[in-house]
Design a protein around this motif. Sequence first.
Motif, mmCIF file in Angstrom:
data_model
loop_
_atom_site.group_PDB
_atom_site.id
_atom_site.type_symbol
_atom_site.label_atom_id
_atom_site.label_comp_id
_atom_site.label_asym_id
_atom_site.label_seq_id
_atom_site.Cartn_x
_atom_site.Cartn_y
_atom_site.Cartn_z
ATOM 1 N N MET A 264 0.817 -1.209 0.000
ATOM 2 C CA MET A 264 0.000 0.000 0.000
ATOM 3 C C MET A 264 0.847 1.252 0.000
ATOM 4 S SD MET A 264 -2.959 0.185 -0.497
ATOM 5 C CE MET A 264 -3.452 1.766 0.120
ATOM 6 N N VAL A 265 1.919 1.247 0.815
ATOM 7 C CA VAL A 265 2.781 2.432 0.843
ATOM 8 C C VAL A 265 3.309 2.706 -0.563
ATOM 9 C CG1 VAL A 265 4.924 3.375 1.751
ATOM 10 C CG2 VAL A 265 3.399 2.146 3.262
ATOM 11 N N ILE A 268 0.490 4.039 -2.721
ATOM 12 C CA ILE A 268 0.155 5.428 -2.429
ATOM 13 C C ILE A 268 1.164 6.349 -3.087
ATOM 14 C CG2 ILE A 268 0.129 7.146 -0.588
ATOM 15 C CD1 ILE A 268 -1.043 4.949 1.193
ATOM 16 N N LEU A 269 2.443 6.005 -2.951
ATOM 17 C CA LEU A 269 3.477 6.872 -3.508
ATOM 18 C C LEU A 269 3.382 6.920 -5.032
ATOM 19 C CD1 LEU A 269 6.468 6.023 -1.152
ATOM 20 C CD2 LEU A 269 4.931 7.983 -1.088
ATOM 21 N N ARG A 271 0.426 6.398 -6.697
ATOM 22 C CA ARG A 271 -0.965 6.684 -7.059
ATOM 23 C C ARG A 271 -1.568 5.577 -7.922
ATOM 24 N NH1 ARG A 271 -3.679 10.208 -5.301
ATOM 25 N NH2 ARG A 271 -2.658 11.602 -3.849
ATOM 26 N N ILE A 276 -5.211 0.754 -4.660
ATOM 27 C CA ILE A 276 -5.689 1.402 -3.439
ATOM 28 C C ILE A 276 -7.155 1.055 -3.209
ATOM 29 C CG2 ILE A 276 -6.102 3.620 -2.312
ATOM 30 C CD1 ILE A 276 -3.778 4.782 -3.839
#
Lengths: 311, 275
Positions: A264-265, A268-269, A271, A276
């Motif tokens: 997930m990290v 997120i970074l 996009r 997500i």
Amino acid sequence: MHSIVKRLLSLSLFTLLITFSCFVLLRLLPGDPVLTLLNIDELSATPEQIEAARRELGYDQPMLVQYVRWLQDIFTLRLGNSLQTGRPVIEMLLESYLVTGELALGGLTIALLIALPLGIGSALTTRRSVVRLAHLVSMSGAAVPGFWIGLLLVDLFAVRLGWLPVMGREGMTSLVLPALSLGFPLASVYIPLIRLNLRRELNQPYIELARMRGISERTILWRYALRGSVPPVLSVFGLTLGSLAGGVVVLEVLFAYPGVGKLMVDAILQRDYPLIQGYILLTTGVILVLHQGIRSLNWALRPDWQKGTHT
Amino acid sequence: MKKRWLILWGCLLLFISYTVFKNPFNTNVAKRLEPVSFEYWLGTDGLGRDFAARLFLAGLISLGFSLLTVLLTACIGTCLGCLAGFYDGRLKHLIHRLEDGLVIFPDTVLALVIAGLLDASPQSLIFAILLIKWISYARLSETLVTETMQKPYVSMARINGLTDSMILRRHILPPIIRQVVVLMSLDVGKVILFLSAFSYIGLGVQAPLPEWGAMLNEGRPYFSSAPRLMLLPGACIVLTVVATMGWTRWMKKKGGYVNDSDSELTRSGETRPSA
């Protein structure tokens, strides 16, 4: 039976609501996945290229169309493809859930190994030293960040002594350090919880009655008191499981452990919207189911709770 | 007691002036990883920045962030809790549903989701913490309000014709505030831990601003050559959290809480003398 069906229905409605609001939020907010994917800023990619990529991924359609398309993806159990790797989201998520599960199991084992003896011991004994020790362990576990323990452990056992691998996931030995650094802070929650609930249960009149009837102390402890003190601990355990289901974010990043948190990290970074969205959907589902499961278990253990507002 | 405060303020002043003189953002590649010396009290980090100044500034940032977040959370949570306790009916029902819906979500998951939805920044962290933590304040204050509403002096005030807002402000809020403050002081430490963890993985305070968790991440490559880069920020986190725990304990004792268990907040009844 009827109530279970009703519950399931309301759960899925709740999940649908969450997916929709997340979907809308993700689309309304700044940050363009297409630009991140092309990995170039607006100056170097021609507008035609961007437009082509957008059309290929379906981002030029109206929002509702995109949402319905995503819902189709959910019902075909694929959840779409990741923007970065192009693999089906469900595949990536399941893979990393397994890894996180492994880590969570290790951490929980360590936590129970620390918390059960200390919690039960400090509830039963009147010896000051044991109570002090339990207090010290729970205090330090609450104050010391888990990832710092992890860093120090890595330095000691992996770098200096060379006994265990520094990071990555190869075999059982690489699980030891993450499990230790996860288990210690977890144990700090359970030591006072077990102690408090066991003490409260032991002070109940029915325990005194059992003593008077000549039931042995051992039976009283194992059959009566411990059983009675389980439900409150179990409720907190459900919350712990939920937070583990979301990924052991920091430790996974630290140990380069390919679990959900790390996935997930990265998503997120970069996009990576489908990833997500898939994470939000699956994790919400898992947490809701866990929560419901723990609640039913508690109802079975303590039927009197069903009437109250306990969760 | 006075002397202790004087020493504390003196140390604070000393560190502030040190931080002002040694800019914590100035990089100097020629002076990378300098050892502890008179010029650099705690040496320099991997980019030649003064470590002591960064450590101090990081502490200010952590504390400021944490205090702001907790204050915001406590305000919102207490207001909603008071409303739910004071006005029976649909509003109460709505607030309860909101609590039940949110309470099952773990804070790390919510923080991840919000960082994913919004942006990797301290603001989204604040939002995530707010979304989770207001519940405990709301529940605490709701219980207290319902309890206080039954006291005879509230009925007395109502008979005397006081308006709702006056009753809330004069008679119901003051006893709640004290309990809320105890809960807040416990949360300050927790939020600092949370912030440092998320800064460590790069979803919290962003470079070049220093933060203890972020500093741990920066110091990681130099662990064997300069262990102080890893040891000191961690020790700072632990000390701060322990300090907030001690502070909470002291406040509980002062404010009529009886420390019944190790962590549970148990309010002393009227019959029991405060410890």
